[in-house]
Design a protein around this motif. Sequence first.
Motif, PDB file in Angstrom:
ATOM      1  N   ARG A 170      -5.587  -1.248  -6.250  1.00  0.00           N
ATOM      2  CA  ARG A 170      -6.101  -1.352  -4.888  1.00  0.00           C
ATOM      3  C   ARG A 170      -5.684  -2.700  -4.307  1.00  0.00           C
ATOM      4  O   ARG A 170      -5.736  -3.725  -4.994  1.00  0.00           O
ATOM      5  CB  ARG A 170      -7.623  -1.211  -4.872  1.00  0.00           C
TER       6      ARG A 170
ATOM      7  N   ARG B  54       0.774   4.142  -2.946  1.00  0.00           N
ATOM      8  CA  ARG B  54       0.487   5.537  -2.592  1.00  0.00           C
ATOM      9  C   ARG B  54       1.632   6.463  -3.002  1.00  0.00           C
ATOM     10  O   ARG B  54       1.409   7.546  -3.537  1.00  0.00           O
ATOM     11  CB  ARG B  54       0.226   5.645  -1.093  1.00  0.00           C
TER      12      ARG B  54
ATOM     13  N   LYS C  38       0.824  -1.205   0.000  1.00  0.00           N
ATOM     14  CA  LYS C  38       0.000   0.000   0.000  1.00  0.00           C
ATOM     15  C   LYS C  38       0.863   1.262   0.000  1.00  0.00           C
ATOM     16  O   LYS C  38       0.565   2.234  -0.716  1.00  0.00           O
ATOM     17  CB  LYS C  38      -0.917  -0.002   1.222  1.00  0.00           C
TER      18      LYS C  38
END
Length: 294
Positions: free
Chosen positions: A167, A160, A156
């Motif tokens: 996702r 980011r 993640k």
Amino acid sequence: MLYENLNQRKKELGLTTEQLSQLSGVPVGTINKILSGETRSPRYDTLRALEDVLYGAAGIGNPEPDSGRSIYDTAYDRTDSLWAKAGDEAYRNLPDAVREAAAPYVTKRQGEYTVDDYRKLPEDVRAELIDGVLIFLEAPTFTHQELVTELLFEIKLFIRAKKGSCRVLPSPLDVQIDCDDRTIVQPDIALICKEERITRKGIYGAPDFCIEIVSDSSRKRDYGIKVQKYMNADVREYWIVDRKREKIVCYWFEGEDAPEISMYTFRDKVPVRIYDGQLEIDFPGIVQRLWKEE
């Protein structure tokens, strides 16, 4: 005592708790509570399902040859059932409305279950449906969940930092991998980049990247049927993270040489190929942070 009788019969038949769960349709956690004596007054439907397996007329170890009948077809004709021996007559005679309003878990033969059957399971029951077979899942261990969290966090953070659109989610997440009504899997971690495959109920189709954290009860599935399922469904990359053996098996399902298999240990930094190796999972760092059982 009820649980002593059940334990003795289970031992006589040489059944594991997971096998008993798959044959009866009763979740592993529920069986463990009954066999340990924690649950003193099990639901009638639950006990009935266990007795059908443990005391079926044909016997789990002695099925009728070429009968074409499964254990689920065995008539329930034991007039001296264990629940009666346990003094649960009062529970038996309660009005239906007072009992839990849930149908028995097992209503069909294994291999005949559908997505509709899967979605009717109680919310607290963890399961997968693979080619019409319901597989009830044990609760994960602390270390299992910690590994999931560590891997999820690193992936993640990378997405980011790169302002990526993919996702990444942990289980429980329903993945209808074959786009049919016979299979729903629950990868420990699924990364999906194709928005059109995301639905309110989960993922319809193949994620781009799946990770399974091996447990004793999932080992055969993770190394066996799931490799085939993920490859045939066009998952791009699949990792098997085996804490017990301290290794990571990485499958790459794209290109002419597919499947490509790479082996790593918990002493390695492992590249994620869907990101062309720009993301490396630092397993030595993860191991240092993991809780260590005394």
